[in-house]
Design a protein around this motif. Structure first.
Motif, PDB file in Angstrom:
ATOM      1  N   CYS A 141       0.841  -1.198   0.000  1.00 51.68           N
ATOM      2  CA  CYS A 141       0.000   0.000   0.000  1.00 51.68           C
ATOM      3  C   CYS A 141       0.876   1.248   0.000  1.00 51.68           C
ATOM      4  CB  CYS A 141      -0.895   0.038   1.234  1.00 51.68           C
ATOM      5  SG  CYS A 141      -2.071  -1.300   1.377  1.00 51.68           S
ATOM      6  N   SER A 142       0.735   2.078  -1.010  1.00 54.46           N
ATOM      7  CA  SER A 142       1.349   3.412  -0.992  1.00 54.46           C
ATOM      8  C   SER A 142       2.816   3.358  -0.605  1.00 54.46           C
ATOM      9  CB  SER A 142       0.590   4.316  -0.022  1.00 54.46           C
ATOM     10  OG  SER A 142      -0.790   4.268  -0.256  1.00 54.46           O
ATOM     11  N   THR A 143       3.630   2.781  -1.459  1.00 55.37           N
ATOM     12  CA  THR A 143       5.038   2.606  -1.136  1.00 55.37           C
ATOM     13  C   THR A 143       5.896   2.843  -2.365  1.00 55.37           C
ATOM     14  OG1 THR A 143       6.577   1.139   0.048  1.00 55.37           O
ATOM     15  CG2 THR A 143       5.120   0.116  -1.582  1.00 55.37           C
ATOM     16  N   GLY A 144       7.213   2.796  -2.160  1.00 54.07           N
ATOM     17  CA  GLY A 144       8.153   2.961  -3.252  1.00 54.07           C
ATOM     18  C   GLY A 144       9.424   2.209  -2.950  1.00 54.07           C
ATOM     19  N   SER A 145      10.257   2.033  -3.958  1.00 55.34           N
ATOM     20  CA  SER A 145      11.502   1.283  -3.773  1.00 55.34           C
ATOM     21  C   SER A 145      12.744   2.161  -3.885  1.00 55.34           C
ATOM     22  CB  SER A 145      11.584   0.146  -4.800  1.00 55.34           C
ATOM     23  OG  SER A 145      11.526   0.668  -6.123  1.00 55.34           O
ATOM     24  N   SER A 146      12.614   3.358  -4.434  1.00 51.34           N
ATOM     25  CA  SER A 146      13.756   4.266  -4.583  1.00 51.34           C
ATOM     26  C   SER A 146      13.232   5.640  -5.020  1.00 51.34           C
ATOM     27  CB  SER A 146      14.762   3.724  -5.611  1.00 51.34           C
ATOM     28  OG  SER A 146      14.178   3.685  -6.905  1.00 51.34           O
ATOM     29  N   ARG A 147      14.127   6.628  -5.060  1.00 50.11           N
ATOM     30  CA  ARG A 147      13.795   7.977  -5.556  1.00 50.11           C
ATOM     31  C   ARG A 147      12.588   8.592  -4.853  1.00 50.11           C
ATOM     32  NH1 ARG A 147      15.836  10.024  -9.930  1.00 50.11           N
ATOM     33  NH2 ARG A 147      13.864  11.015 -10.522  1.00 50.11           N
ATOM     34  N   LEU A 148      12.484   8.353  -3.558  1.00 55.46           N
ATOM     35  CA  LEU A 148      11.320   8.862  -2.833  1.00 55.46           C
ATOM     36  C   LEU A 148      11.283  10.386  -2.816  1.00 55.46           C
ATOM     37  CD1 LEU A 148      11.150   6.449   0.236  1.00 55.46           C
ATOM     38  CD2 LEU A 148      10.040   6.237  -1.991  1.00 55.46           C
ATOM     39  N   VAL A 149      12.404  11.004  -2.531  1.00 55.86           N
ATOM     40  CA  VAL A 149      12.442  12.461  -2.459  1.00 55.86           C
ATOM     41  C   VAL A 149      12.294  13.068  -3.856  1.00 55.86           C
ATOM     42  CG1 VAL A 149      13.890  14.454  -1.892  1.00 55.86           C
ATOM     43  CG2 VAL A 149      13.744  12.528  -0.307  1.00 55.86           C
ATOM     44  N   ALA A 150      12.960  12.495  -4.829  1.00 59.46           N
ATOM     45  CA  ALA A 150      12.911  13.050  -6.185  1.00 59.46           C
ATOM     46  C   ALA A 150      11.512  13.001  -6.787  1.00 59.46           C
ATOM     47  CB  ALA A 150      13.890  12.299  -7.093  1.00 59.46           C
ATOM     48  N   LEU A 250       3.395  11.674  -1.308  1.00 61.07           N
ATOM     49  CA  LEU A 250       4.627  11.108  -0.751  1.00 61.07           C
ATOM     50  C   LEU A 250       5.174   9.974  -1.607  1.00 61.07           C
ATOM     51  CD1 LEU A 250       3.943  11.082   3.097  1.00 61.07           C
ATOM     52  CD2 LEU A 250       5.507  12.561   1.836  1.00 61.07           C
ATOM     53  N   THR A 251       4.317   9.068  -2.020  1.00 60.18           N
ATOM     54  CA  THR A 251       4.721   7.985  -2.929  1.00 60.18           C
ATOM     55  C   THR A 251       3.727   7.957  -4.089  1.00 60.18           C
ATOM     56  OG1 THR A 251       3.515   6.378  -1.561  1.00 60.18           O
ATOM     57  CG2 THR A 251       5.877   6.582  -1.176  1.00 60.18           C
ATOM     58  N   VAL A 275      -7.536   9.739  -3.511  1.00 65.77           N
ATOM     59  CA  VAL A 275      -7.027   9.213  -2.253  1.00 65.77           C
ATOM     60  C   VAL A 275      -5.536   9.541  -2.135  1.00 65.77           C
ATOM     61  CG1 VAL A 275      -6.559   7.096  -0.946  1.00 65.77           C
ATOM     62  CG2 VAL A 275      -8.743   7.395  -2.118  1.00 65.77           C
ATOM     63  N   GLY A 276      -5.096   9.882  -0.930  1.00 62.18           N
ATOM     64  CA  GLY A 276      -3.714  10.253  -0.711  1.00 62.18           C
ATOM     65  C   GLY A 276      -2.844   9.091  -0.286  1.00 62.18           C
ATOM     66  N   HIS A 277      -1.854   9.397   0.553  1.00 64.62           N
ATOM     67  CA  HIS A 277      -0.856   8.415   0.953  1.00 64.62           C
ATOM     68  C   HIS A 277      -1.371   7.424   1.985  1.00 64.62           C
ATOM     69  CE1 HIS A 277       3.162   6.856   1.602  1.00 64.62           C
ATOM     70  NE2 HIS A 277       3.088   7.106   2.888  1.00 64.62           N
ATOM     71  N   MET A 278      -2.351   7.809   2.796  1.00 68.11           N
ATOM     72  CA  MET A 278      -2.789   6.981   3.925  1.00 68.11           C
ATOM     73  C   MET A 278      -3.905   6.025   3.514  1.00 68.11           C
ATOM     74  SD  MET A 278      -0.683   8.061   6.131  1.00 68.11           S
ATOM     75  CE  MET A 278      -0.099   9.261   7.336  1.00 68.11           C
ATOM     76  N   THR A 279      -3.664   5.198   2.523  1.00 66.08           N
ATOM     77  CA  THR A 279      -4.710   4.354   1.946  1.00 66.08           C
ATOM     78  C   THR A 279      -5.436   3.450   2.946  1.00 66.08           C
ATOM     79  OG1 THR A 279      -2.849   3.014   1.157  1.00 66.08           O
ATOM     80  CG2 THR A 279      -4.017   4.322  -0.471  1.00 66.08           C
ATOM     81  N   PRO A 280      -4.768   2.792   3.916  1.00 72.05           N
ATOM     82  CA  PRO A 280      -5.534   1.952   4.847  1.00 72.05           C
ATOM     83  C   PRO A 280      -6.540   2.732   5.686  1.00 72.05           C
ATOM     84  CG  PRO A 280      -3.227   1.320   4.862  1.00 72.05           C
ATOM     85  CD  PRO A 280      -3.311   2.608   4.104  1.00 72.05           C
ATOM     86  N   VAL A 281      -6.274   4.023   5.918  1.00 73.41           N
ATOM     87  CA  VAL A 281      -7.203   4.866   6.664  1.00 73.41           C
ATOM     88  C   VAL A 281      -8.221   5.514   5.731  1.00 73.41           C
ATOM     89  CG1 VAL A 281      -7.398   6.948   8.099  1.00 73.41           C
ATOM     90  CG2 VAL A 281      -5.559   5.314   8.528  1.00 73.41           C
TER      91      VAL A 281
END
Length: 312
Positions: A141-150, A250-251, A275-281
């Motif tokens: 859910c709402s995640t990434g593996s790299s380049r989070l800031v970019a 965020l992701t 929907v934003g970053h907080m998908t479970p909520v």
């Protein structure tokens, strides 16, 4: 903690656990673990994200615990797990392995759901022996593996070095978040949630995020800033489903698509408009339904009560 760590009423108030235990990680760190639901039921393991806690999964725990054994744990420095100087993706992988080993019987499998840094935990642990022995399927859910800031769009600037530099400073700030005020709620909703998020959703997330110690928040922000788990995605060989918010700053969905393309066995990506970053909520029924469906399809019937002893 001096401030309220979660809401105490409504659908996002965390239910009481059937039992609690302490799992010991590879370096000796103790992890707070909660178990909900009947012991003979199919198992689900929940890994929360940066600045959150087991309380983040309250809606999923409440619904799934009726007919699943739901295992939730606090990441290092979050919730009721003490902070540790070891902050790395290797430590996250060690911790997930420790939780799986402490809560599941030999040969028993579970569905693992990871949100944000919890999803990164799953990717980091994908090649570990305990993960391969115990995990039947994964929900990211709402995640990434790299380049989070970019790739982050928290700051409304054009992509490039300036945006990345400023975003890194904002997300890695050592400043205290302070009390949960109307302004704090607006800022949190803008940065982490969809514009139509209901007030009770925003309040629940604000209480959890604001309770995270700022030293912990900063320490893990440095790990996320340098995150590179692209090569680990190929190790995630079990069936994986991905959920992402279309308004996630965020992701953003670009991460979900990139992960899906690299997975050996991706069941699909669900992008939720608005929907934003907080998908479970923000989308609790959909996320819970995805976990329930994965468990029904991928976990064999449990025939025995796991013989798991609480760590001393």
């Amino acid at each position: 903690m001096s401030r309220l760590a979660h809401v105490t009423s409504g659908p996002y108030a965390p239910p009481a656990a059937v039992r609690e235990l302490s799992a010991r990680s590879a370096d000796g760190a103790r992890l707070h673990v909660e178990v909900h639901g009947p012991e003979r039921a199919p198992a689900v393991v929940l890994a929360h994200g940066w600045t959150c806690s087991t309380a983040f999964w309250a809606a999923q725990i409440r619904e799934l615990a009726a007919d699943h054994r739901v295992i939730a744990y606090d990441q290092r420095g979050h919730g009721r797990t003490p902070a540790s100087p070891a902050c790395s993706t290797d430590a996250l992988a060690d911790d997930l392995e420790a939780v799986l080993t402490a809560t599941l019987a030999p040969g028993e499998q579970a569905v693992v759901a990871g949100h944000s840094m919890g999803g990164m935990t799953v990717m980091a642990a994908a090649g570990r022996p305990a993960f391969r022995a115990h995990v039947a399927a994964v929900l990211l859910c709402s995640t990434g593996s790299s380049r989070l800031v970019a790739e982050s769009t928290v700051l409304p600037l054009r992509p490039g070095r300036l945006r990345s530099r400023l975003t890194g400073r904002v997300l890695g700030s050592r400043a205290p978040l302070g009390p949960v005020t109307p302004l704090a709620r607006r800022i949190l909703r803008y940065a982490t949630m969809g514009p139509a998020s209901a007030p009770d959703m925003v309040e629940a997330c604000a209480r959890i995020v604001h309770s995270c110690p700022r030293a912990v928040r900063h320490a893990w922000s440095r790990v996320l800033d340098g995150l590179d788990l692209d090569h680990e995605i190929a190790e995630l060989r079990v069936p994986v489903e991905i959920v992402v918010g279309g308004a996630d700053r965020l992701t953003p969905p670009v991460h979900a698509r990139s992960i899906a393309a690299a997975l050996p066995n991706c069941l699909g990506v669900t992008e939720l408009p608005g929907v934003g970053h907080m998908t479970p909520v923000e989308a609790p029924d959909l996320v819970t339904g995805r976990i329930r469906a994965l468990a029904a399809a991928r976990i064999p019937a449990v025939s025995a009560v796991p013989a798991v002893e609480e760590s001393a």
